[in-house]
Design an enzyme around this catalytic site. Structure first.
Site, PDB file in Angstrom:
ATOM      1  N   LYS A 130      -5.095   7.418  -3.150  1.00  0.00           N
ATOM      2  CA  LYS A 130      -5.178   6.742  -1.850  1.00  0.00           C
ATOM      3  C   LYS A 130      -5.577   7.774  -0.812  1.00  0.00           C
ATOM      4  O   LYS A 130      -5.359   8.973  -1.001  1.00  0.00           O
ATOM      5  CB  LYS A 130      -3.824   6.135  -1.488  1.00  0.00           C
ATOM      6  CG  LYS A 130      -3.881   5.067  -0.427  1.00  0.00           C
ATOM      7  CD  LYS A 130      -4.238   3.693  -0.990  1.00  0.00           C
ATOM      8  CE  LYS A 130      -4.417   2.673   0.109  1.00  0.00           C
ATOM      9  NZ  LYS A 130      -4.614   1.320  -0.410  1.00  0.00           N
ATOM     10  N   ASP A 170      -9.162  -0.356   2.972  1.00  0.00           N
ATOM     11  CA  ASP A 170      -7.754  -0.729   3.187  1.00  0.00           C
ATOM     12  C   ASP A 170      -7.678  -1.070   4.677  1.00  0.00           C
ATOM     13  O   ASP A 170      -8.720  -1.387   5.296  1.00  0.00           O
ATOM     14  CB  ASP A 170      -6.810   0.424   2.808  1.00  0.00           C
ATOM     15  CG  ASP A 170      -5.337   0.008   2.785  1.00  0.00           C
ATOM     16  OD1 ASP A 170      -4.911  -0.639   1.822  1.00  0.00           O
ATOM     17  OD2 ASP A 170      -4.594   0.318   3.744  1.00  0.00           O
TER      18      ASP A 170
HETATM   19  P1  NDP Z   1      -7.007  -5.146   7.765  1.00  0.00           P
HETATM   20  O1  NDP Z   1      -7.198  -3.941   8.576  1.00  0.00           O
HETATM   21  O2  NDP Z   1      -8.171  -5.976   7.414  1.00  0.00           O
HETATM   22  O3  NDP Z   1      -5.938  -6.107   8.457  1.00  0.00           O
HETATM   23  C1  NDP Z   1      -4.643  -5.690   8.733  1.00  0.00           C
HETATM   24  C2  NDP Z   1      -3.957  -6.799   9.500  1.00  0.00           C
HETATM   25  O4  NDP Z   1      -2.595  -6.485   9.627  1.00  0.00           O
HETATM   26  C3  NDP Z   1      -4.499  -6.957  10.920  1.00  0.00           C
HETATM   27  O5  NDP Z   1      -4.378  -8.290  11.288  1.00  0.00           O
HETATM   28  C4  NDP Z   1      -3.573  -6.058  11.716  1.00  0.00           C
HETATM   29  O6  NDP Z   1      -3.460  -6.409  13.081  1.00  0.00           O
HETATM   30  C5  NDP Z   1      -2.266  -6.323  11.017  1.00  0.00           C
HETATM   31  N1  NDP Z   1      -1.387  -5.175  11.204  1.00  0.00           N
HETATM   32  C6  NDP Z   1      -1.612  -3.895  10.818  1.00  0.00           C
HETATM   33  N2  NDP Z   1      -0.609  -3.109  11.189  1.00  0.00           N
HETATM   34  C7  NDP Z   1       0.260  -3.918  11.824  1.00  0.00           C
HETATM   35  C8  NDP Z   1       1.509  -3.703  12.431  1.00  0.00           C
HETATM   36  N3  NDP Z   1       2.054  -2.484  12.475  1.00  0.00           N
HETATM   37  N4  NDP Z   1       2.131  -4.778  12.958  1.00  0.00           N
HETATM   38  C9  NDP Z   1       1.595  -6.014  12.913  1.00  0.00           C
HETATM   39  N5  NDP Z   1       0.399  -6.278  12.356  1.00  0.00           N
HETATM   40  C10 NDP Z   1      -0.246  -5.240  11.820  1.00  0.00           C
HETATM   41  O7  NDP Z   1      -6.235  -4.651   6.441  1.00  0.00           O
HETATM   42  P2  NDP Z   1      -6.109  -5.376   5.032  1.00  0.00           P
HETATM   43  O8  NDP Z   1      -6.025  -6.839   5.212  1.00  0.00           O
HETATM   44  O9  NDP Z   1      -7.146  -4.806   4.151  1.00  0.00           O
HETATM   45  O10 NDP Z   1      -4.717  -4.805   4.508  1.00  0.00           O
HETATM   46  C11 NDP Z   1      -3.475  -5.446   4.796  1.00  0.00           C
HETATM   47  C12 NDP Z   1      -2.425  -4.958   3.795  1.00  0.00           C
HETATM   48  O11 NDP Z   1      -2.842  -5.272   2.481  1.00  0.00           O
HETATM   49  C13 NDP Z   1      -2.163  -3.465   3.796  1.00  0.00           C
HETATM   50  O12 NDP Z   1      -0.805  -3.242   3.472  1.00  0.00           O
HETATM   51  C14 NDP Z   1      -3.037  -2.964   2.663  1.00  0.00           C
HETATM   52  O13 NDP Z   1      -2.571  -1.737   2.133  1.00  0.00           O
HETATM   53  C15 NDP Z   1      -2.845  -4.102   1.678  1.00  0.00           C
HETATM   54  N6  NDP Z   1      -3.874  -4.204   0.646  1.00  0.00           N
HETATM   55  C16 NDP Z   1      -5.184  -4.372   0.987  1.00  0.00           C
HETATM   56  C17 NDP Z   1      -6.126  -4.498  -0.010  1.00  0.00           C
HETATM   57  C18 NDP Z   1      -7.551  -4.801   0.300  1.00  0.00           C
HETATM   58  O14 NDP Z   1      -8.305  -5.063  -0.643  1.00  0.00           O
HETATM   59  N7  NDP Z   1      -7.986  -4.812   1.547  1.00  0.00           N
HETATM   60  C19 NDP Z   1      -5.768  -4.368  -1.427  1.00  0.00           C
HETATM   61  C20 NDP Z   1      -4.351  -4.289  -1.659  1.00  0.00           C
HETATM   62  C21 NDP Z   1      -3.463  -4.183  -0.654  1.00  0.00           C
HETATM   63  P3  NDP Z   1      -4.158  -5.484  14.196  1.00  0.00           P
HETATM   64  O15 NDP Z   1      -5.608  -5.724  14.011  1.00  0.00           O
HETATM   65  O16 NDP Z   1      -3.612  -5.970  15.476  1.00  0.00           O
HETATM   66  O17 NDP Z   1      -3.750  -4.076  13.870  1.00  0.00           O
END
Ligand code: NDP
Length: 449
Positions: A130, A170
């Site tokens: 990672k 991510d």
């Molecule tokens: P994105 O950046 O596309 O989206 C993240 C989302 O979560 C946004 O809506 C963001 O809001 C919100 N968010 C992030 N931090 C916070 C916080 N501290 N409090 C509230 N909301 C928050 O990321 P992903 O969708 O790719 O990833 C989301 C999760 O899934 C992570 O844990 C990642 O590790 C996991 N994951 C992702 C994979 C992938 O293929 N993308 C694969 C496996 C796991 P804002 O924009 O306001 O920050």
């Protein structure tokens, strides 16, 4: 550690805490896995003798580097880049890059550690790693993001390769960033090495369904959990936190499977839409305009925006936390339980705190850990690598069918392993033990390295 654990497991955990001071998320992720492993060590004395668990808890390589870049006004910024190459027993290091101001070594190590077992569960030949940076892409222009990505890759490229280490996206790293990173890698190495990054654009080596894979996969996993209990998504209320890549496509698949996602969020608050989240509007707001979630409520009359607050106050049958680590604590878990929630499926990595997981267990709420439920993203990345290696390109339908098959397979394996090791229905134990056994066997076979 909580609960009864043998001295050998407690000793391993104490050593991890001692040599990785202050890395609380990493400690948390290690503890959760170790709590499941006592039953394995009872049956495999060779893993104790060869310190297999201790070796898996120590990354093979940790890279930390300076990332200087200039913003549009000419001001210089210095960020920090990370890549933790955790374990290559099953294949090249594989795992995403996260760009978020909260990123530090402990967060990257927790994610890399989880990734080892997740990748094993997919059954694909990929190790765990990672990376990321404390760079905050929010509010930055495309040109600024491009300059940052170019500077980041100018250091990272020397550690990558399709047989060595293959990053993906991510939080904060989507198709735009992968494009800039790939462009710089190609420019520096003079190689069109498609298999060095996944999540690429469809026109230049990307794979169908990679964008949708993690969210779709989590919904397929939830569906498999329900089927075991003779239930389905039909007519169920679903709450999905976040509104990024995972959340959007989890919502899309929930709707296709007959459920109704009624709430989603970002870091400013959450929206509730009793008619079901309108995906066209959500994608326009979050993917096209990169706006805040409140903009959804301004456009959809059936919805309302709650600034701040907890999305878990929204009554639902199924919760799919898909934003970030430790976003769902013990109190929120109790509220979910009181409101009748029956299933919690982690779309994000480690979104539920240990207290929340205990609440789910005590309340009889079926719970799926992220390392199993969100493995669809990396599994489809491995399919992207497979297509790159054979210079092939599969259809959407074929790719989605493979994803569904993989997710249902992971569920079946976790379910069966939990039973075999005396904890029926405990998917946390099932995922940890099944993933660990695959990795440990390969680590053992490779000798003392
Ligand atoms: P994105 O950046 O596309 O989206 C993240 C989302 O979560 C946004 O809506 C963001 O809001 C919100 N968010 C992030 N931090 C916070 C916080 N501290 N409090 C509230 N909301 C928050 O990321 P992903 O969708 O790719 O990833 C989301 C999760 O899934 C992570 O844990 C990642 O590790 C996991 N994951 C992702 C994979 C992938 O293929 N993308 C694969 C496996 C796991 P804002 O924009 O306001 O920050």
């Amino acid at each position: 550690m909580n609960g009864h654990v043998p001295a050998v497991v407690q000793g391993i955990y104490d050593e991890v805490v001692q040599r990785n001071r202050g890395e609380t998320e990493f400690h948390q992720a290690v503890r959760e896995v170790l709590e499941s492993l006592a039953v394995v060590l009872d049956r495999h004395s060779e893993y104790t003798e060869m310190k297999t668990v201790q070796r898996i808890c120590e990354p093979e390589r940790q890279i930390i580097f300076r990332v200087p870049w200039q913003d549009d006004r000419g001001e210089v910024h210095i960020n920090r880049g990370f890549r933790v190459e955790f374990n290559s027993a099953l294949g090249p290091y594989k795992g995403g890059l996260r760009f978020h101001p909260s990123v530090n070594l402990g967060i990257v190590k927790f994610l890399g550690f989880e990734q080892i077992f997740k990748n094993a569960l997919t059954g694909m030949p990929i190790g765990g790693g990672k990376g990321g940076s404390d760079f905050d892409p929010k509010g930055r222009s495309d040109a600024e993001v491009m300059r940052f990505c170019q500077s980041f890759m100018t250091e990272l490229y020397r550690h990558l390769g399709e047989y060595t280490d293959v990053p993906a996206g991510d939080i904060g790293v989507g198709a735009r960033e992968i494009g800039y990173l790939f462009g710089q890698y190609k420019r520096i190495t003079n190689r069109y090495e498609s298999g060095v990054l996944t999540g690429k654009g469809l026109g230049w080596g990307g794979a169908q369904v990679r964008t949708e894979a993690t969210g779709y996969g989590a919904a397929f996993f939830a569906d498999a959990m329900m089927k075991v209990r003779g239930e389905s998504f039909d007519g169920r209320r679903v709450t999905v936190s976040g509104s990024g890549n995972v959340a959007v496509y989890a919502i899309e698949k929930v709707h296709q499977l007959g459920g109704r996602a009624v709430a989603c969020s970002d870091s400013t608050g959450y929206v509730v839409d009793e008619k079901g989240i309108d995906l066209e509007v959500l994608k326009q707001v979050k993917e096209v305009e990169r706006a805040r979630i409140g903009a959804y409520a301004e456009r959809v009359p059936s919805s309302s925006f709650v600034e701040g607050g907890s999305i878990w106050d929204t009554p639902c049958d199924v919760a799919i936390p898909s934003a970030t680590q430790n976003e769902l604590d013990g109190d929120a878990a109790s509220v979910l339980g009181r409101n009748g929630c029956r299933y919690v499926v982690e779309g994000a990595n480690m979104p539920a705190t240990p207290e929340a997981v205990r609440v789910f267990r005590d309340a009889g709420i079926a719970f799926a850990p992220g390392k199993a439920a969100n493995a669809g993203g990396v599994a489809t990345s491995a399919l992207e690598m497979q297509q790159n290696a054979s210079r092939d390109s599969w259809t959407f339908e074929h790719s989605e069918a493979r994803l569904e098959e993989i997710m249902r397979g992971i569920h079946a394996r976790c379910h069966a392993t939990a039973e075999e090791y005396g904890s029926p229905g405990d998917l946390v134990l099932g995922a940890n033990v099944a993933g660990f056994l695959d990795v440990a066997e390969a680590v053992h076979a490779h000798g003392l390295i």
